[in-house]
Design a protein around this motif. Structure first.
Motif, PDB file in Angstrom:
ATOM      1  N   ASN A 116       0.841  -1.197   0.000  1.00 14.46           N
ATOM      2  CA  ASN A 116       0.000   0.000   0.000  1.00 14.46           C
ATOM      3  C   ASN A 116       0.877   1.248   0.000  1.00 14.46           C
ATOM      4  O   ASN A 116       1.952   1.271   0.610  1.00 14.46           O
ATOM      5  CB  ASN A 116      -0.917   0.017   1.226  1.00 14.46           C
ATOM      6  N   ILE A 117       0.438   2.265  -0.719  1.00 13.25           N
ATOM      7  CA  ILE A 117       1.217   3.497  -0.784  1.00 13.25           C
ATOM      8  C   ILE A 117       0.294   4.686  -0.537  1.00 13.25           C
ATOM      9  O   ILE A 117      -0.922   4.608  -0.725  1.00 13.25           O
ATOM     10  CB  ILE A 117       1.916   3.663  -2.154  1.00 13.25           C
ATOM     11  N   SER A 118       0.897   5.785  -0.095  1.00 14.99           N
ATOM     12  CA  SER A 118       0.151   7.034   0.053  1.00 14.99           C
ATOM     13  C   SER A 118       0.014   7.681  -1.320  1.00 14.99           C
ATOM     14  O   SER A 118       0.667   7.285  -2.289  1.00 14.99           O
ATOM     15  CB  SER A 118       0.881   7.977   1.007  1.00 14.99           C
ATOM     16  N   SER A 119      -0.828   8.640  -1.432  1.00 12.67           N
ATOM     17  CA  SER A 119      -1.016   9.321  -2.708  1.00 12.67           C
ATOM     18  C   SER A 119       0.278   9.986  -3.142  1.00 12.67           C
ATOM     19  O   SER A 119       1.040  10.504  -2.324  1.00 12.67           O
ATOM     20  CB  SER A 119      -2.124  10.366  -2.587  1.00 12.67           C
ATOM     21  N   ILE A 120       0.547   9.952  -4.431  1.00  9.06           N
ATOM     22  CA  ILE A 120       1.761  10.564  -4.971  1.00  9.06           C
ATOM     23  C   ILE A 120       1.359  11.799  -5.785  1.00  9.06           C
ATOM     24  O   ILE A 120       0.312  11.821  -6.437  1.00  9.06           O
ATOM     25  CB  ILE A 120       2.539   9.570  -5.850  1.00  9.06           C
ATOM     26  N   SER A 121       2.204  12.814  -5.732  1.00  7.22           N
ATOM     27  CA  SER A 121       1.865  14.088  -6.370  1.00  7.22           C
ATOM     28  C   SER A 121       2.100  14.077  -7.875  1.00  7.22           C
ATOM     29  O   SER A 121       1.559  14.914  -8.587  1.00  7.22           O
ATOM     30  CB  SER A 121       2.681  15.219  -5.734  1.00  7.22           C
ATOM     31  N   GLY A 122       2.888  13.122  -8.379  1.00  9.86           N
ATOM     32  CA  GLY A 122       3.164  13.077  -9.801  1.00  9.86           C
ATOM     33  C   GLY A 122       3.972  11.850 -10.153  1.00  9.86           C
ATOM     34  O   GLY A 122       4.539  11.184  -9.266  1.00  9.86           O
ATOM     35  N   PRO A 123       4.047  11.517 -11.445  1.00 13.85           N
ATOM     36  CA  PRO A 123       4.777  10.311 -11.862  1.00 13.85           C
ATOM     37  C   PRO A 123       6.233  10.302 -11.426  1.00 13.85           C
ATOM     38  O   PRO A 123       6.782   9.237 -11.108  1.00 13.85           O
ATOM     39  CB  PRO A 123       4.662  10.349 -13.391  1.00 13.85           C
ATOM     40  N   SER A 124       6.884  11.476 -11.392  1.00 15.45           N
ATOM     41  CA  SER A 124       8.306  11.515 -11.048  1.00 15.45           C
ATOM     42  C   SER A 124       8.557  11.143  -9.587  1.00 15.45           C
ATOM     43  O   SER A 124       9.697  10.847  -9.202  1.00 15.45           O
ATOM     44  CB  SER A 124       8.876  12.908 -11.332  1.00 15.45           C
ATOM     45  N   ASN A 125       7.520  11.136  -8.770  1.00 11.01           N
ATOM     46  CA  ASN A 125       7.680  10.761  -7.359  1.00 11.01           C
ATOM     47  C   ASN A 125       7.524   9.257  -7.132  1.00 11.01           C
ATOM     48  O   ASN A 125       7.712   8.783  -6.012  1.00 11.01           O
ATOM     49  CB  ASN A 125       6.662  11.503  -6.493  1.00 11.01           C
ATOM     50  N   LEU A 126       7.153   8.543  -8.172  1.00  9.38           N
ATOM     51  CA  LEU A 126       7.017   7.097  -8.053  1.00  9.38           C
ATOM     52  C   LEU A 126       8.334   6.443  -8.495  1.00  9.38           C
ATOM     53  O   LEU A 126       8.578   6.216  -9.678  1.00  9.38           O
ATOM     54  CB  LEU A 126       5.864   6.594  -8.921  1.00  9.38           C
ATOM     55  N   THR A 127       9.199   6.178  -7.543  1.00 13.47           N
ATOM     56  CA  THR A 127      10.520   5.635  -7.842  1.00 13.47           C
ATOM     57  C   THR A 127      10.727   4.297  -7.141  1.00 13.47           C
ATOM     58  O   THR A 127      10.105   4.007  -6.108  1.00 13.47           O
ATOM     59  CB  THR A 127      11.631   6.603  -7.397  1.00 13.47           C
ATOM     60  N   PHE A 128      11.603   3.494  -7.732  1.00 17.01           N
ATOM     61  CA  PHE A 128      11.962   2.199  -7.166  1.00 17.01           C
ATOM     62  C   PHE A 128      13.474   2.152  -7.007  1.00 17.01           C
ATOM     63  O   PHE A 128      14.215   2.375  -7.966  1.00 17.01           O
ATOM     64  CB  PHE A 128      11.486   1.067  -8.076  1.00 17.01           C
ATOM     65  N   ASN A 129      13.939   1.872  -5.779  1.00 21.61           N
ATOM     66  CA  ASN A 129      15.369   1.802  -5.498  1.00 21.61           C
ATOM     67  C   ASN A 129      15.754   0.382  -5.124  1.00 21.61           C
ATOM     68  O   ASN A 129      15.102  -0.262  -4.295  1.00 21.61           O
ATOM     69  CB  ASN A 129      15.756   2.759  -4.365  1.00 21.61           C
ATOM     70  N   LEU A 130      16.822  -0.096  -5.752  1.00 22.30           N
ATOM     71  CA  LEU A 130      17.308  -1.457  -5.527  1.00 22.30           C
ATOM     72  C   LEU A 130      18.784  -1.406  -5.177  1.00 22.30           C
ATOM     73  O   LEU A 130      19.579  -0.812  -5.906  1.00 22.30           O
ATOM     74  CB  LEU A 130      17.097  -2.303  -6.783  1.00 22.30           C
ATOM     75  N   LYS A 131      19.135  -2.044  -4.041  1.00 16.62           N
ATOM     76  CA  LYS A 131      20.532  -2.076  -3.608  1.00 16.62           C
ATOM     77  C   LYS A 131      20.962  -3.515  -3.335  1.00 16.62           C
ATOM     78  O   LYS A 131      20.248  -4.273  -2.660  1.00 16.62           O
ATOM     79  CB  LYS A 131      20.729  -1.241  -2.334  1.00 16.62           C
ATOM     80  N   ILE A 132      22.150  -3.873  -3.869  1.00 13.07           N
ATOM     81  CA  ILE A 132      22.750  -5.181  -3.624  1.00 13.07           C
ATOM     82  C   ILE A 132      24.222  -4.947  -3.326  1.00 13.07           C
ATOM     83  O   ILE A 132      24.904  -4.208  -4.045  1.00 13.07           O
ATOM     84  CB  ILE A 132      22.591  -6.123  -4.833  1.00 13.07           C
ATOM     85  N   ASN A 133      24.723  -5.570  -2.272  1.00 13.25           N
ATOM     86  CA  ASN A 133      26.104  -5.354  -1.839  1.00 13.25           C
ATOM     87  C   ASN A 133      27.100  -5.898  -2.868  1.00 13.25           C
ATOM     88  O   ASN A 133      26.798  -6.807  -3.637  1.00 13.25           O
ATOM     89  CB  ASN A 133      26.352  -6.015  -0.486  1.00 13.25           C
ATOM     90  N   SER A 134      28.308  -5.345  -2.843  1.00 13.08           N
ATOM     91  CA  SER A 134      29.362  -5.754  -3.773  1.00 13.08           C
ATOM     92  C   SER A 134      29.955  -7.100  -3.356  1.00 13.08           C
ATOM     93  O   SER A 134      29.765  -7.571  -2.225  1.00 13.08           O
ATOM     94  CB  SER A 134      30.463  -4.699  -3.816  1.00 13.08           C
ATOM     95  N   GLU A 135      30.727  -7.695  -4.258  1.00 11.81           N
ATOM     96  CA  GLU A 135      31.431  -8.952  -4.020  1.00 11.81           C
ATOM     97  C   GLU A 135      32.921  -8.725  -4.278  1.00 11.81           C
ATOM     98  O   GLU A 135      33.320  -7.702  -4.841  1.00 11.81           O
ATOM     99  CB  GLU A 135      30.895 -10.042  -4.954  1.00 11.81           C
ATOM    100  N   ASN A 136      33.744  -9.704  -3.869  1.00 14.96           N
ATOM    101  CA  ASN A 136      35.189  -9.556  -4.042  1.00 14.96           C
ATOM    102  C   ASN A 136      35.720 -10.349  -5.234  1.00 14.96           C
ATOM    103  O   ASN A 136      36.912 -10.590  -5.351  1.00 14.96           O
ATOM    104  CB  ASN A 136      35.926  -9.981  -2.767  1.00 14.96           C
ATOM    105  N   LYS A 137      34.836 -10.766  -6.106  1.00 17.19           N
ATOM    106  CA  LYS A 137      35.241 -11.450  -7.342  1.00 17.19           C
ATOM    107  C   LYS A 137      34.161 -11.223  -8.391  1.00 17.19           C
ATOM    108  O   LYS A 137      33.120 -10.629  -8.109  1.00 17.19           O
ATOM    109  CB  LYS A 137      35.457 -12.945  -7.102  1.00 17.19           C
ATOM    110  N   ASP A 138      34.424 -11.712  -9.639  1.00 16.87           N
ATOM    111  CA  ASP A 138      33.464 -11.494 -10.724  1.00 16.87           C
ATOM    112  C   ASP A 138      32.188 -12.279 -10.477  1.00 16.87           C
ATOM    113  O   ASP A 138      32.121 -13.496 -10.715  1.00 16.87           O
ATOM    114  CB  ASP A 138      34.089 -11.913 -12.066  1.00 16.87           C
TER     115      ASP A 138
END
Length: 489
Positions: free
Chosen positions: A454-476
């Motif tokens: 569930n989300i609160s009302s958003i004022s515009g399309p530019s406020n609808l963002t998705f952030n994804l974070k994954i930690n680094s590794e020490n090899k390929d």
């Protein structure tokens, strides 16, 4: 003195004896006639019925081929109608009956042989790789997951046959070989003013529907729905950008290479191409078939144009169809949105708008890491985590029209793959709300992420963002993302 037996008693005794003999003779004759009848039936069943059964099942195979030709004809008609009425909001559906049972012989062998009808249980895909001589970079490529409809016979006498529709082609096959009975749309056009120049038009057919199959000896209805015809690639769009092409490769992923090899060779030869203009190869490692238009032959590639028609397919009447199984069909009922901005220039957003629909992905249940055991893809975004954590923000520009414009909930759909075990997933947020993190932890395995919040009302399309974070590794080590979309409600 000897007593004389009455005459009438003698006559009665003789009459009884005569009747007993007659009854016994009748019984013996009946037994012999029954034995003769059973012998004749046994002889007929052993000597003649197998041949009659073989002929009856052979006739049923011809009927099945005609019915699968009807399936192809229906798809061709739907393809043409969607091409003419692409702006229409109404989808056109037809139901094609396929009789799976046959080969019965009245009285002697009334039972029918069985058959199995399957949708999208075998992979068929078409990959196009244009060759741009002016650019010394890895060529662009795109893959269309075509899917297919397969009918398998289960005969008792006549050799079993496979009837296969894939990417516009109708193929007849057995365990050893395959032939193409009706052709797909691949047109090679000569330039009227310069016959050394040619245009190649390819029309692909993508069947969208969940993996399904059923065995029966009765009629199975096959529901077909035409959704849209859309352009995939046109080399004319690149002529003024310095990205023009002079050759291309087309690879068909199929279980029926014989049929495709023969078809591609005959089509090229019939249209005047010779050995310096093209090659057709069987790729033994993968079993795929590759058609290559060569850059230095007698013919010059003036234009390459690729379109595709999207057809929904389902076993049964279609009354219980679940649109959640197929993103391509969800768009017709539930408006999916694809992010059009991203924080990194390395991400090609076009790779995240399509997925392998023939792999039977089910979008009807929530999950943070549902294993997609049969999933495969050749075009996706890949991020190397070697000393390089993933931190991406996806969003929409202000001109995006969201439906509904004031949503109360949002569903995030993502298909992802770690190339190593136990990735260190960090965090996920959308519209400021924290989402459960991904849980897929097996190497080189595709997973489905499907979560609603569930989300609160958003004022515009530019406020609808998705952030994804994954930690680094020490090899390929890398994380791959093949599909990313949101649904608002």
């Amino acid at each position: 003195m000897k007593r004389k037996e009455p005459e009438d008693r003698k006559k009665s005794a003789r009459s009884c004896f005569s009747k007993s003999e007659s009854a016994a003779a009748t019984v013996i004759i009946a037994v012999l006639l029954l034995a003769l009848a059973f012998t004749m039936i046994a002889v007929v069943k052993l000597e003649y019925v197998p041949d009659w059964k073989n002929d009856a099942e052979r006739d049923h195979m011809y009927n099945t081929l005609d019915e699968m030709a009807g399936v192809k004809t229906s798809i061709d008609i739907l393809s043409r109608l969607t091409e003419l009425n692409n702006s229409s909001n109404y989808n056109i559906s037809v139901t094609v009956p396929v009789d799976m049972g046959g080969g019965q012989i009245p009285f002697l062998e009334p039972s029918k042989s069985d058959g199995k009808l399957s949708v999208n249980t075998e992979r068929c895909a078409m990959t196009i790789v244009p060759n741009r001589p002016a650019l010394k970079i890895e060529p662009d490529n795109f893959t269309i997951e075509c899917g297919g409809i397969t009918c398998y016979s289960e005969n008792r006498q006549y050799p079993n046959q496979i009837f296969r529709y894939e990417n516009g082609a109708l193929i007849l096959a057995n365990d050893k070989s395959s032939v193409m009975r009706q052709q797909p749309v691949l047109i090679i056009e000569k330039n009227e003013t310069n016959e050394s120049n040619c245009t190649i038009r390819i029309h692909a057919v993508q069947l969208l529907g969940k993996r399904d199959s059923t065995s029966s000896n009765t009629v199975i209805p096959l529901q077909l729905t035409g959704y849209k015809t859309e352009p995939v690639y046109d080399s004319d769009d690149d002529k003024n950008t310095g990205r023009s092409i002079n050759a291309f490769n087309m690879t068909i992923s199929t279980r029926y290479p014989d049929a495709w090899i023969t078809y591609l060779k005959e089509t090229a030869q019939d249209q005047g191409l010779n050995g310096t203009d093209y090659t057709v190869q069987y790729l033994r490692g993968s079993g795929h078939v590759r058609f290559s238009f060569l850059p230095n032959g007698n013919k010059t590639l003036e234009r390459l144009c690729v379109n595709k028609t999207i057809i929904g397919v389902e076993l049964g009447s279609g009354d219980s169809f679940d649109y959640n199984h197929i993103p391509g069909l969800i768009e017709k009922v539930k408006k999916l949105h694809y992010f059009n901005t991203v924080s990194s220039t390395e991400v090609n957003l076009s790779y995240l708008k399509d997925y392998s629909s023939s792999s039977g992905v089910d979008f009807s249940t929530e999950s943070t890491g549902e294993i997609l055991s049969t999933y495969s893809s050749s075009s996706y975004y890949s991020h190397n985590l070697n000393g390089n954590p993933l931190n991406l923000t996806f969003g929409f520009n202000n001109s995006t029209k969201l439906e509904p414009n004031s949503p109360s909930s949002i569903t995030l759909i993502m298909i992802y793959q770690p190339t190593f075990k136990n990735p260190s997933y960090q965090s996920m947020t959308i519209a400021g709300k924290v989402l459960p993190t991904m849980t897929g932890n097996s190497q080189n395995t595709w997973y489905l992420y499907n979560q609603t919040t569930n989300i609160s009302s958003i004022s515009g399309p530019s406020n609808l963002t998705f952030n994804l974070k994954i930690n680094s590794e020490n090899k390929d080590r890398a994380i791959n993302i093949d599909y990313l979309a949101v649904y608002l409600s």
